[in-house]
Design a protein around this motif. Structure first.
Motif, short mmCIF file in Angstrom:
data_model
loop_
_atom_site.label_atom_id
_atom_site.label_comp_id
_atom_site.label_asym_id
_atom_site.label_seq_id
_atom_site.Cartn_x
_atom_site.Cartn_y
_atom_site.Cartn_z
N TYR A 181 0.84 -1.21 0.00
CA TYR A 181 0.00 0.00 0.00
C TYR A 181 0.87 1.26 0.00
CZ TYR A 181 -3.69 -3.29 1.34
OH TYR A 181 -4.58 -4.33 1.38
N ILE A 182 1.97 1.24 0.75
CA ILE A 182 2.88 2.39 0.79
C ILE A 182 3.51 2.60 -0.58
CG2 ILE A 182 5.01 3.31 1.79
CD1 ILE A 182 2.66 3.31 3.71
N LEU A 183 3.93 1.52 -1.22
CA LEU A 183 4.55 1.63 -2.54
C LEU A 183 3.54 2.12 -3.57
CD1 LEU A 183 6.78 -1.59 -2.66
CD2 LEU A 183 7.54 0.78 -2.48
N ALA A 184 2.26 1.73 -3.42
CA ALA A 184 1.23 2.20 -4.34
C ALA A 184 1.06 3.72 -4.21
CB ALA A 184 -0.09 1.49 -4.07
N ILE A 185 1.08 4.23 -2.97
CA ILE A 185 0.98 5.68 -2.75
C ILE A 185 2.22 6.37 -3.30
CG2 ILE A 185 0.83 7.48 -0.98
CD1 ILE A 185 -0.63 5.44 0.79
N GLN A 186 3.37 5.75 -3.08
CA GLN A 186 4.62 6.33 -3.59
C GLN A 186 4.59 6.45 -5.11
OE1 GLN A 186 7.34 4.20 -5.20
NE2 GLN A 186 8.46 6.09 -5.60
N ARG A 187 4.10 5.44 -5.79
CA ARG A 187 4.01 5.50 -7.25
C ARG A 187 3.01 6.55 -7.70
NH1 ARG A 187 5.05 -0.37 -10.06
NH2 ARG A 187 6.84 -0.97 -8.78
N PHE A 188 1.93 6.72 -6.93
CA PHE A 188 0.95 7.74 -7.25
C PHE A 188 1.60 9.14 -7.24
CE2 PHE A 188 -1.76 10.99 -5.17
CZ PHE A 188 -2.63 11.24 -6.22
N VAL A 189 2.31 9.45 -6.16
CA VAL A 189 2.95 10.76 -6.02
C VAL A 189 3.99 10.96 -7.12
CG1 VAL A 189 4.35 12.25 -4.54
CG2 VAL A 189 2.54 10.82 -3.54
N ASN A 190 4.80 9.94 -7.35
CA ASN A 190 5.85 10.04 -8.35
C ASN A 190 5.28 10.23 -9.75
OD1 ASN A 190 8.69 9.76 -9.22
ND2 ASN A 190 8.00 7.85 -10.13
N SER A 191 4.17 9.56 -10.04
CA SER A 191 3.60 9.59 -11.39
C SER A 191 2.87 10.88 -11.70
CB SER A 191 2.64 8.40 -11.57
OG SER A 191 3.34 7.18 -11.46
N ILE A 192 2.44 11.62 -10.68
CA ILE A 192 1.82 12.92 -10.94
C ILE A 192 2.77 13.80 -11.74
CG2 ILE A 192 1.06 15.07 -9.84
CD1 ILE A 192 -0.17 13.43 -7.63
N GLY A 193 4.06 13.64 -11.47
CA GLY A 193 5.06 14.44 -12.18
C GLY A 193 5.84 13.66 -13.22
N GLY A 194 5.28 12.53 -13.71
CA GLY A 194 6.01 11.73 -14.69
C GLY A 194 5.95 12.33 -16.09
N THR A 213 8.50 15.89 -7.71
CA THR A 213 7.58 14.84 -7.29
C THR A 213 8.32 13.53 -7.02
OG1 THR A 213 7.08 14.40 -9.62
CG2 THR A 213 5.54 15.79 -8.39
N SER A 214 9.39 13.27 -7.77
CA SER A 214 10.19 12.08 -7.51
C SER A 214 10.80 12.11 -6.12
CB SER A 214 11.30 11.95 -8.57
OG SER A 214 10.77 11.73 -9.84
#
Length: 414
Positions: free
Chosen positions: A17-30, A176-177
């Protein structure tokens, strides 16, 4: 069905679940690599074949980094390798934002590709460490879903930024990364399996994941079906990656000065479809073998990408994106599941590096060969070629499935 499809994500390891949130935040700025083709063509004025060559170099420089990382991941702290790699890559993006339309941006992005390649084997091994065959499909699906929820916002923002504030394509991606990595710093521990965990797997029925003595090459050769699957998935990667190469060029040709906006909108729709349909599609295909699911996904690529070669109207792109995105949902999760289920526990890092290298070959040569092709042929003909390569991949998957099925039947009857 909708409620049941979301219930499949309950009871997963908290780190997922933490990694899913992390990918969400990172992908906003992908933003950077999604709009790299347009940056090289519209801002630097490069031709298709030159763009394809530069994107090939960006991909190929990651091979040595991935191989080095694979060895380190199996011997050292996986979390540290992931954090250092992605932090350095983020700072390079931020530096690029200050350089404007300088050719130096290209050289820095090539260096960034080398640095970020160290994170691939670490990320793949950590996900395999945290999951089991029973919850792997759901875990990969949730991580993929988190990434695309972020991209749904990111692509829309990026389409606007590219036309008016190009520097923020780089700054936004870097910032964002760095923010997303804070979740890994504080909430994820290193996942490298202990001797007790390796022993537990060796004593289980997880045949493909049991410890393998000898070199990583020997271990991979002993898994011919996995090797064949990975080679085929690289061909599928060639097909899929054309959405990021031909599509922006084709849209810009058809709709001058609006191509970037339409590309951003189409990719935003892509991520919205992923967000809405991923739980449902994964629930409906949960009992189907991964290799069969990937074949189904390949059929959607053949139709979705191939149809854009016959009608040059905007509505076709929006219909096509729905078709091939359903395949993307199926393929992304099931390819990772198949590989994890066949990777020995003590070689996860090295398997991820070698397998990633083979898969990257398809993705890397996608812009290079297509760029060379488009010098003499039209974008529409490029889509037709893409569909034809998809047909070849589908035939290869069918052969692999029948041979693996026969092999398993012989073992069961022995």
């Amino acid at each position: 069905m909708v409620i049941k499809s979301f219930k499949q994500y309950s009871g997963l390891p908290k780190e997922i679940y933490i990694l899913a949130i992390q990918r969400f935040v990172n992908s906003i700025g992908g933003f950077v690599y999604a709009f790299l083709t347009l940056f090289l063509s519209k801002r630097l004025g490069l031709q298709e074949d030159v763009i394809g060559s530069l994107m090939l170099v960006c991909s190929l420089v990651g091979i040595p980094g991935s191989l080095i990382s694979g060895h380190l991941v199996d011997k050292c702290n996986r979390k540290t390798i992931l954090l250092v790699s992605r932090t350095l890559s983020a700072f390079i993006f931020i530096i690029c934002g200050f350089l404007g339309n300088s050719i130096m941006v290209v050289y820095l992005l090539i260096f960034s590709s080398f640095i970020s390649s160290f994170s691939g084997p670490a990320s793949g091994a950590m996900t395999a460490d945290l999951t089991t065959p029973e919850n792997r499909k759901q875990s990969f699906s949730l991580l993929y879903l988190g990434m695309n929820v972020g991209l749904a916002f990111g692509f829309t923002i990026a389409g606007y930024l590219f036309e008016h504030y190009t520097r923020w394509i780089f700054w936004g991606d870097g910032i964002t990364s760095l923010l997303s990595l804070l979740l890994v710093v504080f909430y994820i521990k290193d996942t490298r399996p202990t001797k007790a965990q390796i022993k537990e797997i060796n004593e289980s029925d997880r045949e493909g994941e049991k410890e393998e003595k000898g070199s990583v090459v020997t271990a991979l050769v002993r898994r011919p079906f996995l090797l064949g699957f990975v080679i085929i998935s690289s061909v599928i990667g060639f097909v899929y990656n054309q959405h990021g190469f031909i599509m922006p060029l084709h849209l810009e040709e058809l709709f001058p000065n609006s191509g970037a906006k339409y590309f951003g909108n189409i990719m935003a729709i892509n991520t919205i479809i992923v967000v809405i349909f991923t739980p449902i599609i994964m629930y409906c295909t949960r009992k189907i073998k991964p290799v069969v699911n990937v074949a189904i996904a390949t059929l959607t690529y053949i139709i979705g990408f191939g149809m854009m070669g016959f009608v040059n109207e905007l509505w076709v792109f929006f219909v096509a994106v729905f078709i091939w995105t359903t395949g993307e949902i199926i393929a992304t999760t099931n390819i990772g599941v198949y590989i994890s289920n066949h990777s020995p526990v003590n070689h996860r890092g090295r398997f991820n590096s070698i397998i990633g290298m083979i898969q990257a070959a398809g993705r890397s040569f996608a812009p290079f060969f297509m760029g060379m092709f488009l010098v003499s042929y039209s974008n529409s003909e490029g889509w037709i070629l893409t569909g034809f390569v998809g047909v070849i991949a589908f035939i290869m998957l069918y052969i692999l499935f029948t041979k693996e099925k026969r092999h398993n039947e012989n073992i069961n009857n022995a």
